[in-house]
Design a protein around this motif. Sequence first.
Motif, mmCIF file in Angstrom:
data_model
loop_
_atom_site.group_PDB
_atom_site.id
_atom_site.type_symbol
_atom_site.label_atom_id
_atom_site.label_comp_id
_atom_site.label_asym_id
_atom_site.label_seq_id
_atom_site.Cartn_x
_atom_site.Cartn_y
_atom_site.Cartn_z
ATOM 1 N N PRO A 195 -6.953 12.014 -10.149
ATOM 2 C CA PRO A 195 -7.170 11.302 -8.884
ATOM 3 C C PRO A 195 -7.710 9.892 -9.113
ATOM 4 O O PRO A 195 -8.593 9.682 -9.929
ATOM 5 C CB PRO A 195 -8.197 12.178 -8.159
ATOM 6 N N LEU A 196 -7.152 8.948 -8.399
ATOM 7 C CA LEU A 196 -7.617 7.565 -8.442
ATOM 8 C C LEU A 196 -7.768 7.078 -7.010
ATOM 9 O O LEU A 196 -7.050 7.528 -6.109
ATOM 10 C CB LEU A 196 -6.614 6.667 -9.178
ATOM 11 N N THR A 197 -8.667 6.147 -6.802
ATOM 12 C CA THR A 197 -8.863 5.551 -5.487
ATOM 13 C C THR A 197 -8.114 4.224 -5.424
ATOM 14 O O THR A 197 -8.234 3.396 -6.328
ATOM 15 C CB THR A 197 -10.356 5.309 -5.211
ATOM 16 N N LEU A 198 -7.337 4.048 -4.371
ATOM 17 C CA LEU A 198 -6.603 2.797 -4.214
ATOM 18 C C LEU A 198 -7.554 1.674 -3.813
ATOM 19 O O LEU A 198 -8.304 1.783 -2.845
ATOM 20 C CB LEU A 198 -5.515 2.961 -3.149
ATOM 21 N N ALA A 199 -7.511 0.585 -4.576
ATOM 22 C CA ALA A 199 -8.297 -0.609 -4.248
ATOM 23 C C ALA A 199 -7.362 -1.681 -3.699
ATOM 24 O O ALA A 199 -6.200 -1.767 -4.107
ATOM 25 C CB ALA A 199 -9.018 -1.132 -5.489
ATOM 26 N N LEU A 234 0.176 6.382 -6.989
ATOM 27 C CA LEU A 234 -1.001 7.238 -7.131
ATOM 28 C C LEU A 234 -0.618 8.712 -7.042
ATOM 29 O O LEU A 234 -1.186 9.551 -7.745
ATOM 30 C CB LEU A 234 -2.026 6.900 -6.053
ATOM 31 N N ARG A 250 0.518 3.918 -2.966
ATOM 32 C CA ARG A 250 0.205 5.328 -2.715
ATOM 33 C C ARG A 250 1.225 6.246 -3.383
ATOM 34 O O ARG A 250 0.881 7.340 -3.850
ATOM 35 C CB ARG A 250 0.136 5.593 -1.217
ATOM 36 N N ARG A 285 0.826 -1.203 0.000
ATOM 37 C CA ARG A 285 0.000 0.000 0.000
ATOM 38 C C ARG A 285 0.867 1.261 0.000
ATOM 39 O O ARG A 285 0.518 2.262 -0.625
ATOM 40 C CB ARG A 285 -0.963 -0.013 1.194
#
Length: 240
Positions: free
Chosen positions: A74-78, A68, A65, A61
């Motif tokens: 902007p992207l959301t971490l899955a 990202l 991050r 993670r």
Amino acid sequence: MATVILVRHGRTTANATGVLAGRLAGVKLDETGHGQATRAADRLAALPLAAVVSSPLERCRQTARTILGAQGAPLTLATERGITECDYGEWQGRALKDLAKEKLWATVQSQPSAAAFPGGESLGAMQARAVSAVRRHDAAVESEHGAGAVWVAVSHGDIIKSVLADALGMHLDLFQRINVDPASISIVRYTPARPYVLASNTHEGDLSWLAPRPGRRKSRRAPDAVVGGGAGPGALPPRP
């Protein structure tokens, strides 16, 4: 067809001290690992990523991050448990130099398909759930974002090696021939005909050639392998 970029997490304190971290909590990137993650993120910054999916473990993670943070949009971490580290069971947290003395070590090296870690999972089960997770996410990315979409999966060394072995059509017993360094980038494109391994264990180089090009006609036909090797990225596929 979507393209998955497989990124191993950067170096950790456990990597640096020769400890098999497994799924232990609190294993984080060290200073070198943060630098490696930044370099990988800089390489990926040229690509408009459709998604970034990470193993739930902190080191992945952290790496995700960083990736990202280098993206323009902007992207959301899955997170995806299917690509988390192998469950090494009783081997977890032990020094590699001590594990090398165990009888199971030789099996892990020469016949991984027969290796099952005491109190953990087998390497065969690890590969099955990792490949299934990557292919499922790849299909979902293509369905949502279209052919040519590029996404990133941040995972672990043995996980990425097993996914590459599957894409190459290699038996799991040969997967130790594949090397996957911290923060290295490997690339697989899945098609109805077969997977294509576009890169393995890379540390440098421009990745902008992977970016989808607006206005390019998309064929419904799975591309054939070009006899002779072809003209490289950007060339038109042969007509049927």
